[in-house]
Scaffold this active site. Sequence first.
Site, PDB file in Angstrom:
ATOM      1  N   GLU A 192       0.837  -1.210   0.000  1.00 46.12           N
ATOM      2  CA  GLU A 192       0.000   0.000   0.000  1.00 46.12           C
ATOM      3  C   GLU A 192       0.873   1.262   0.000  1.00 46.12           C
ATOM      4  OE1 GLU A 192      -3.253  -0.240   2.843  1.00 46.12           O
ATOM      5  OE2 GLU A 192      -4.095  -1.963   1.785  1.00 46.12           O
ATOM      6  N   TYR A 258     -11.310  -4.366   0.414  1.00 46.83           N
ATOM      7  CA  TYR A 258     -12.005  -4.811   1.620  1.00 46.83           C
ATOM      8  C   TYR A 258     -13.500  -4.597   1.473  1.00 46.83           C
ATOM      9  CZ  TYR A 258      -7.689  -5.624   4.152  1.00 46.83           C
ATOM     10  OH  TYR A 258      -6.488  -6.140   4.560  1.00 46.83           O
ATOM     11  N   GLU A 316      -4.991  -8.674  -0.532  1.00 44.34           N
ATOM     12  CA  GLU A 316      -5.704  -8.404   0.718  1.00 44.34           C
ATOM     13  C   GLU A 316      -7.182  -8.285   0.362  1.00 44.34           C
ATOM     14  OE1 GLU A 316      -4.361  -5.278   3.388  1.00 44.34           O
ATOM     15  OE2 GLU A 316      -2.270  -5.829   3.044  1.00 44.34           O
TER      16      GLU A 316
HETATM   17  O1  AHR Z   1      -5.200  -5.947   6.965  1.00 43.42           O
HETATM   18  C1  AHR Z   1      -5.137  -4.773   7.705  1.00 43.42           C
HETATM   19  C2  AHR Z   1      -4.483  -3.631   6.936  1.00 43.42           C
HETATM   20  O2  AHR Z   1      -5.269  -3.284   5.843  1.00 43.42           O
HETATM   21  C3  AHR Z   1      -3.137  -3.916   6.328  1.00 43.42           C
HETATM   22  O3  AHR Z   1      -2.109  -3.746   7.238  1.00 43.42           O
HETATM   23  C4  AHR Z   1      -3.045  -2.895   5.251  1.00 43.42           C
HETATM   24  O4  AHR Z   1      -2.242  -3.310   4.186  1.00 43.42           O
HETATM   25  C5  AHR Z   1      -4.492  -2.656   4.855  1.00 43.42           C
HETATM   26  O5  AHR Z   1      -4.811  -1.326   4.813  1.00 43.42           O
END
Ligand code: AHR
Length: 511
Positions: A192, A258, A316
């Site tokens: 990131e 996410y 992620e």
């Molecule tokens: O998974 C939690 C965090 O989410 C990680 O450290 C980061 O890469 C992302 O923003």
Amino acid sequence: MKDKLIIGVFLLASVQLLAQNTMTLKVDQAKTKIKKEIYGQFSEHLGTCIYEGIYVGKDSKIPNVDGFRTDVVNAFKELKVPVLRWPGGCFADTYHWKDGIGPKENRPSIVNVHWGNVTEDNSFGTHEFLNFCELIDTEPYLSINVGSGTVQEATEWVEYVTSSNENPMSELRKKNGREDPWDVKFFGIGNETWGCGGEMRPEYYADIYRHYAGYIRGNGLQKIAVGPSSNDYNWTEKMMIGLQDKKHLVQTLSLHHYTLPTNSWTGSKGSSTEFGEEMYFKTLKNTIVVDELIQKHLAIMDKYDPEKRISLAVDEWGTWYDALPGTNPGFLQQQNTVRDAIVAAINLNIFNNNADRVSMCNIAQVVNVLQAMILTKGEQMVKTPTYYVFKLYNVHQEANLIPTEVKCGNYEFNGEKLPAVTASASIKDGVTSITLCNLNPNKAELVECNIAGAEYKTAKGQIVNGKNITDYNAFGQAEKVNIAPFEVAKPKNGKLTLELPAHSVVLVQLQ
Ligand code: AHR
């Protein structure tokens, strides 16, 4: 007459119900291998993921193998974890690997500035991580510190873990008790970098990437560049422009997405256990979008890389809710319900169906953090609904993807629509595996699978479900969500009809 009419209406309704969802399997077109790494995991020095979750130290009263929790080791072995990313996440760009090698009593303590400002003693470092990977038979994926590290620190780490030549780093490794190098091929160069990993602009990072990747040498290394967050198409475009003439330096671009029920990073993200249908629907809506993200990022990548040399890794992903009440908000601890099982199945079906370009995916995170496989509390451990979906789906690892066409009705809520069913299929060693997910929390969905052209003698099924979408596995209680047998009728005339219960995930295997 009236009776005949009723029967007629009933038959028509059943046919419509049957015809509403169909899945056609093109078994003769099964050519693309689903890389096992699509079922990858992510472990960060965050909350109780590493310390307590995986590593308790040799002197702990919690049963352990060389300091690694025995229950967790066994659960991972059973899950067949193909790849594990470490040490972060945001933590990776503050991590100096030399702090975590050598005698433990000489290792400096550090403050984890991203996650709760807790002090940690570096007792879990490079040797512990790589030995743990060997123990659970998983491929390690190291995330290199670009944000606060140096090119020299990065190249020395790669030498330390992979080199069999005589050099200062391999000598140091031997002095620390490891004669042979470990088998590490995945290296992420930064994490990131558009945010916690350096607040960089893509043009700047593309140059930094070239600099690091040029110095990181070794046979067969897979170098992974930081890609976009969710729908940041500009980042992908600028990265591809910046790497266009140096494609040999990059094997993969990563995407982070996410699933936040409220789609808000600043306000409440919603509770992991107390939610109604509105939040359930929003969660699914914000996760299914990953298909569109993958298509759009790949379209940009293909513009600059028409030979498709560079793959995409969703390194992620997963749900992100409000931290459990009473816990440190910096530890990102949440529960995991049937809703998470559905989210996992939706994502895994999408990843499978994009197996031609998606080479790896790592759910965040493996233990005690975000959408975890496992939760621990002292000596106790539970396997989450997400764990069981991964276990159900691991039949797809290294199998050939069967292209499918799914035509289905909608799951509607408040005037918005989602497909009622998502699915994927694969074939390995003569066994066809079909995974399906019914998103609808209110009713069963009938799916007619067309499998003409293949002869099957046996059919068996398994299901992950709970009574309610809010069901989860609590410490010290019988599991409410796990894998149960699922009755499947034998295929007839090239067709198999399945009735998927509300909010369920099903695996059917045909042979
Ligand atoms: O998974 C939690 C965090 O989410 C990680 O450290 C980061 O890469 C992302 O923003």
